[in-house]
Design an enzyme around this catalytic site. Sequence first.
Site, mmCIF file in Angstrom:
data_model
loop_
_atom_site.group_PDB
_atom_site.id
_atom_site.type_symbol
_atom_site.label_atom_id
_atom_site.label_comp_id
_atom_site.label_asym_id
_atom_site.label_seq_id
_atom_site.Cartn_x
_atom_site.Cartn_y
_atom_site.Cartn_z
ATOM 1 C CB ALA A 135 29.680 60.527 3.656
ATOM 2 C CG HIS A 155 30.411 57.979 8.103
ATOM 3 N ND1 HIS A 155 29.676 57.077 8.838
ATOM 4 C CD2 HIS A 155 29.873 57.967 6.849
ATOM 5 C CE1 HIS A 155 28.741 56.530 8.058
ATOM 6 N NE2 HIS A 155 28.846 57.054 6.854
ATOM 7 C CE1 TYR A 177 30.746 53.144 2.906
ATOM 8 C CE2 TYR A 177 29.515 54.286 4.613
ATOM 9 C CZ TYR A 177 29.584 53.737 3.350
ATOM 10 O OH TYR A 177 28.487 53.766 2.530
ATOM 11 N NE ARG A 181 19.217 45.694 7.357
ATOM 12 C CZ ARG A 181 19.345 46.222 6.154
ATOM 13 N NH1 ARG A 181 18.305 46.708 5.529
ATOM 14 N NH2 ARG A 181 20.518 46.266 5.559
ATOM 15 N N GLY A 226 16.531 61.222 7.640
ATOM 16 C CA GLY A 226 17.195 61.103 6.344
ATOM 17 C C GLY A 226 16.223 61.289 5.207
ATOM 18 N NE ARG A 227 14.702 56.102 4.550
ATOM 19 C CZ ARG A 227 14.324 54.904 4.998
ATOM 20 N NH1 ARG A 227 14.084 53.935 4.153
ATOM 21 N NH2 ARG A 227 14.197 54.688 6.291
HETATM 22 C C1 FMN Z 1 20.160 58.779 -0.091
HETATM 23 C C2 FMN Z 1 20.830 58.400 1.210
HETATM 24 C C3 FMN Z 1 22.148 58.753 1.426
HETATM 25 C C4 FMN Z 1 22.772 58.477 2.648
HETATM 26 N N1 FMN Z 1 24.045 58.903 2.863
HETATM 27 C C5 FMN Z 1 24.603 58.789 4.082
HETATM 28 C C6 FMN Z 1 25.856 59.376 4.368
HETATM 29 O O1 FMN Z 1 26.471 60.060 3.537
HETATM 30 N N2 FMN Z 1 26.371 59.198 5.613
HETATM 31 C C7 FMN Z 1 25.713 58.485 6.577
HETATM 32 O O2 FMN Z 1 26.218 58.356 7.693
HETATM 33 N N3 FMN Z 1 24.505 57.935 6.335
HETATM 34 C C8 FMN Z 1 23.939 58.084 5.132
HETATM 35 N N4 FMN Z 1 22.674 57.600 4.905
HETATM 36 C C9 FMN Z 1 21.890 57.064 6.043
HETATM 37 C C10 FMN Z 1 21.012 58.171 6.640
HETATM 38 O O3 FMN Z 1 21.797 59.180 7.253
HETATM 39 C C11 FMN Z 1 20.027 57.606 7.698
HETATM 40 O O4 FMN Z 1 20.731 57.030 8.754
HETATM 41 C C12 FMN Z 1 19.098 56.590 7.065
HETATM 42 O O5 FMN Z 1 18.493 57.103 5.884
HETATM 43 C C13 FMN Z 1 17.997 56.151 8.024
HETATM 44 O O6 FMN Z 1 17.242 57.252 8.434
HETATM 45 P P1 FMN Z 1 15.784 57.579 7.784
HETATM 46 O O7 FMN Z 1 14.924 56.385 8.084
HETATM 47 O O8 FMN Z 1 15.334 58.826 8.510
HETATM 48 O O9 FMN Z 1 15.956 57.792 6.321
HETATM 49 C C14 FMN Z 1 22.058 57.797 3.676
HETATM 50 C C15 FMN Z 1 20.720 57.411 3.433
HETATM 51 C C16 FMN Z 1 20.107 57.713 2.225
HETATM 52 C C17 FMN Z 1 18.658 57.335 2.028
#
Ligand code: FMN
Length: 364
Positions: free
Chosen positions: A58, A176, A181, A268, A320-321
Amino acid sequence: MEPKHLLTPYKMGKFDLSHRVVLAPLTRQRSYGNVPQPHAILYYSQRTTPGGLLISEATGISDTAQGFPDTPGIWTKEQVEAWKPIVKAVHDKGGVFFCQLWHVGRVSNNGFQPNGEPPISSTDKPIISKTREEVDITEFSPPRRLKTNEIPHIINDFRLAAKNAIEAGFDGVEIHGGNTYLIGQFMKDSVNDRDDEYGGSLENRCRFGLEVVEAIVKEIGAERVGVRLSPFLDLMDEPDSNPNALGLYMAESLNKYNILYLHVIEPRMVLMEGKLQIPHAVFPMRKVFINGALIVAGGYDKDEGDKVIREGYADLVAFGRLFLANPDLPKRFEVNAMLSKYDRKTFYISDPVLGYTDYPFLLN
Ligand SMILES: Cc1cc2nc3c(=O)[nH]c(=O)nc-3n(C[C@H](O)[C@H](O)[C@H](O)COP(=O)(O)O)c2cc1C
């Protein structure tokens, strides 16, 4: 015909994607002073594959947009110049790179704001939660409610940031609208308590976000615009009383703008039959968002990703993770390799290497 899966190519607008494993936007808080740093070149290029889609962390659209330490911006010349070598590195490896545009609204405090002023929002109600989940222990300051006649200025900041992202070389932008936000603070009825044309009815609450979309579409073209939404999330006590109606209204409205993609975060995970499972709540949105690609995110792994692609529930899946901890995630999926575990403790530290570019690759 072979059933589709995560590694099946996909044509998204003019982009020929070689697979459907997308790097989700991930805030890493290593952009000192809100300026992207050279270490991000390695971080993003590690996660680039030819024909792979990456969404940036972001990125703030203006000096009032910030609420986290050391997150990047894209409103100054210096920031635009700093993004250029990062974007180039992704392009040099054949990746497609979108910049996620962000305004935190009231998820901030006076310390992040110009002249120590209160953060701006749709409301003057403070956030009830004291801390940002998992991130830090920052206290939020009570926000200042934007006056109706100030709203066009914020929309203009989004427009200029999109223009800057294209100048920096990005292939497009992701607006976003997720995680409550600023755009979410207008959309969600537990936050928005306005009585002007930006509050009250669902249509009014979505007006701000859609005006941002419209301004950016006019500036850079719908074929370069994606939108991220999370109608189902209730982070920081900010649920909507009818997330399905909100998601559906936004999906229907966005469909009319012919944007490139809609990116939705699932609710979730919930315990079903003794196992944590994704509720798959996006289907009604998928049915009405027919003019662009649909990306889903939130709790996916390879099996679940393959399944939703096979069933046509989504076109692409953002990770993400798993992508954070496995820079070669598409390769690992391809060969069914073990995955490295992510280390939550290093998600948001400022170290330019640790927990950032030191996750291992598979040995060839
Ligand atoms: C370290 C971290 C930083 C994140 N930063 C953002 C972000 O900048 N913008 C956003 O839309 N989501 C952000 N998220 C959410 C992720 O994009 C994603 O939707 C979330 O981790 C769930 O997906 P996952 O289960 O594959 O990790 C963040 C998540 C994590 C773990």
